[in-house]
Design a protein around this motif. Structure first.
Motif, PDB file in Angstrom:
ATOM      1  N   SER A  33       0.832  -1.182   0.000  1.00 13.13           N
ATOM      2  CA  SER A  33       0.000   0.000   0.000  1.00 13.13           C
ATOM      3  C   SER A  33       0.870   1.236   0.000  1.00 13.13           C
ATOM      4  O   SER A  33       1.975   1.246   0.528  1.00 13.13           O
ATOM      5  CB  SER A  33      -0.911  -0.009   1.234  1.00 13.13           C
ATOM      6  OG  SER A  33      -1.563   1.231   1.388  1.00 13.13           O
ATOM      7  N   SER A  35      -0.340   3.960   1.390  1.00  9.29           N
ATOM      8  CA  SER A  35      -0.772   4.684   2.580  1.00  9.29           C
ATOM      9  C   SER A  35       0.260   4.540   3.691  1.00  9.29           C
ATOM     10  O   SER A  35       0.811   3.463   3.904  1.00  9.29           O
ATOM     11  CB  SER A  35      -2.124   4.154   3.058  1.00  9.29           C
ATOM     12  OG  SER A  35      -3.109   4.290   2.054  1.00  9.29           O
ATOM     13  N   SER A  70     -14.935   5.111  -1.622  1.00 12.83           N
ATOM     14  CA  SER A  70     -14.623   5.017  -3.051  1.00 12.83           C
ATOM     15  C   SER A  70     -15.286   6.138  -3.847  1.00 12.83           C
ATOM     16  O   SER A  70     -14.966   6.341  -5.020  1.00 12.83           O
ATOM     17  CB  SER A  70     -15.053   3.658  -3.610  1.00 12.83           C
ATOM     18  OG  SER A  70     -16.460   3.494  -3.520  1.00 12.83           O
ATOM     19  N   GLU A 103      -8.295   3.354  -0.843  1.00  5.95           N
ATOM     20  CA  GLU A 103      -7.196   2.471  -0.453  1.00  5.95           C
ATOM     21  C   GLU A 103      -6.820   2.672   1.013  1.00  5.95           C
ATOM     22  O   GLU A 103      -6.610   1.705   1.751  1.00  5.95           O
ATOM     23  CB  GLU A 103      -5.976   2.722  -1.338  1.00  5.95           C
ATOM     24  CG  GLU A 103      -4.764   1.876  -0.976  1.00  5.95           C
ATOM     25  CD  GLU A 103      -3.551   2.205  -1.820  1.00  5.95           C
ATOM     26  OE1 GLU A 103      -2.428   2.075  -1.312  1.00  5.95           O
ATOM     27  OE2 GLU A 103      -3.724   2.586  -2.994  1.00  5.95           O
ATOM     28  N   CYS A 104      -6.757   3.930   1.435  1.00  3.37           N
ATOM     29  CA  CYS A 104      -6.378   4.219   2.814  1.00  3.37           C
ATOM     30  C   CYS A 104      -7.436   3.724   3.796  1.00  3.37           C
ATOM     31  O   CYS A 104      -7.123   3.078   4.796  1.00  3.37           O
ATOM     32  CB  CYS A 104      -6.157   5.727   2.987  1.00  3.37           C
ATOM     33  SG  CYS A 104      -5.590   6.188   4.649  1.00  3.37           S
ATOM     34  N   GLN A 106      -9.728   1.480   3.354  1.00  2.00           N
ATOM     35  CA  GLN A 106      -9.791   0.017   3.299  1.00  2.00           C
ATOM     36  C   GLN A 106      -8.700  -0.605   4.180  1.00  2.00           C
ATOM     37  O   GLN A 106      -8.963  -1.537   4.948  1.00  2.00           O
ATOM     38  CB  GLN A 106      -9.653  -0.453   1.858  1.00  2.00           C
ATOM     39  CG  GLN A 106      -9.819  -1.948   1.663  1.00  2.00           C
ATOM     40  CD  GLN A 106      -9.775  -2.332   0.197  1.00  2.00           C
ATOM     41  OE1 GLN A 106      -8.880  -1.916  -0.542  1.00  2.00           O
ATOM     42  NE2 GLN A 106     -10.732  -3.112  -0.253  1.00  2.00           N
ATOM     43  N   GLU A 107      -7.492  -0.076   4.065  1.00  2.00           N
ATOM     44  CA  GLU A 107      -6.404  -0.599   4.886  1.00  2.00           C
ATOM     45  C   GLU A 107      -6.630  -0.284   6.362  1.00  2.00           C
ATOM     46  O   GLU A 107      -6.403  -1.125   7.233  1.00  2.00           O
ATOM     47  CB  GLU A 107      -5.080  -0.010   4.421  1.00  2.00           C
ATOM     48  CG  GLU A 107      -3.881  -0.520   5.217  1.00  2.00           C
ATOM     49  CD  GLU A 107      -2.560  -0.026   4.663  1.00  2.00           C
ATOM     50  OE1 GLU A 107      -1.624   0.123   5.460  1.00  2.00           O
ATOM     51  OE2 GLU A 107      -2.469   0.209   3.445  1.00  2.00           O
TER      52      GLU A 107
END
Length: 289
Positions: A33, A35, A70, A103-104, A106-107
């Motif tokens: 990732s 992030s 998203s 992405e951030c 989600q992580e």
């Protein structure tokens, strides 16, 4: 030209080996990732049991927030009733596009469970987003604690403090009272002694715009050292950041090739990837010479 049987000079072999040694460590690093994790905080107000109603509601909240991220940079969600109600909130940095925000979040939604197992309230900060949940309402009012900070070395220019205050004051007003900013503002100034650029960024969650946002940002400013090369402070409701020279913004260009090395809590694979990439560039330059 037939190159079979040709012998390369010894210096060329040495440069090829150097490149090999620089590239191999990069291949061994699991960079999953972009992030960058800063810190997390687990509130000691109680715990939930595995497979409990509270855990199921928490999973619903985190899943919903991840989906929302998203399409929008800020979101809230609530699941459950009574003592099993879970409230969630995320906020992405204002200069990020939707894929980077998603992405951030989600992580973060995965790691917050690992960082704070079975905790009924927790918060996790990345450079790119903040994610939190609790068994109480956490939106529409500001909270300036707990905090997380990152920083680096002292910057040797006595004019930094004045330029920093002037730049931040303008950004705080803009973030707090210009609704079009959605609580985010960034700006820069020039330090003439070493001809360096000062980059500043402030951000509130969009649900506290106005006097609450200003109060949160000024609270962060009062604790912020004003003589460093890099400083970042996170709270549940707002963030304040400044850096001299290099600015890793989501959609803006960087002013210099290599950033100063900050003190960073947590894992930072993306930053390590960047540093190793710079070493490969140096190796290529050596090879070409």
């Amino acid at each position: 030209m037939n190159i079979q049987g040709m012998k390369l000079p010894v210096i060329v072999y040495h440069k090829i080996i150097l490149l090999y040694l620089l590239i191999i460590p990069l291949l061994c690093i699991p960079v999953s990732s972009s992030s960058i994790l800063s810190d997390s905080y687990c509130e000691e107000i109680g715990t939930y049991n595995n497979n409990s109603t509270y855990q199921n509601n928490l999973n619903k909240v985190l899943s919903n927030l991840t989906n929302k991220s998203s399409v929008t940079g800020f979101g809230t969600y609530k699941a459950g009733v009574g003592s099993n109600t879970v409230y969630g909130l995320y906020n992405c940095r204002g200069d990020l596009d939707s894929p980077m925000c998603h992405e951030c979040v989600q992580e973060a939604s995965k790691l917050i469970i690992t960082e704070c197992p079975s905790k009924m309230e927790a918060i996790i900060w990345y450079h790119e987003c903040t994610l939190r949940y609790a068994n109480r309402s956490i939106s529409s009012h500001f909270e300036d604690s707990p905090i997380a900070t990152e920083y680096s070395e002292v910057y040797p220019d006595p004019n930094l403090a004045e330029l920093l205050r002037d730049t931040m004051n303008g950004l705080i007003k803009k973030a707090a009272y210009d609704n079009s900013t959605k609580g985010y503002a960034e700006g820069k100034g020039i330090l003439t002694k070493y001809v360096d650029t000062l980059h500043c960024l402030v951000q509130c969650t969009p649900d506290i715009l106005g006097s609450q946002c200003e109060k949160c940002l000024r609270s962060a400013m009062t604790t912020m050292p004003k003589d460093l090369t890099f400083y970042m402070i996170f709270s549940p409701s707002c963030n304040v950041f400044y850096r001299i020279g290099y600015f890793a913004a989501g959609t803006t260009n960087n002013d210099s090739a290599v950033p100063p090395t900050p003190f960073i809590k947590g894992t930072n694979n993306a930053y390590l990837f960047f540093l190793l990439r710079q070493q490969i560039v140096l190796g290529v330059q050596q090879f070409k010479s």
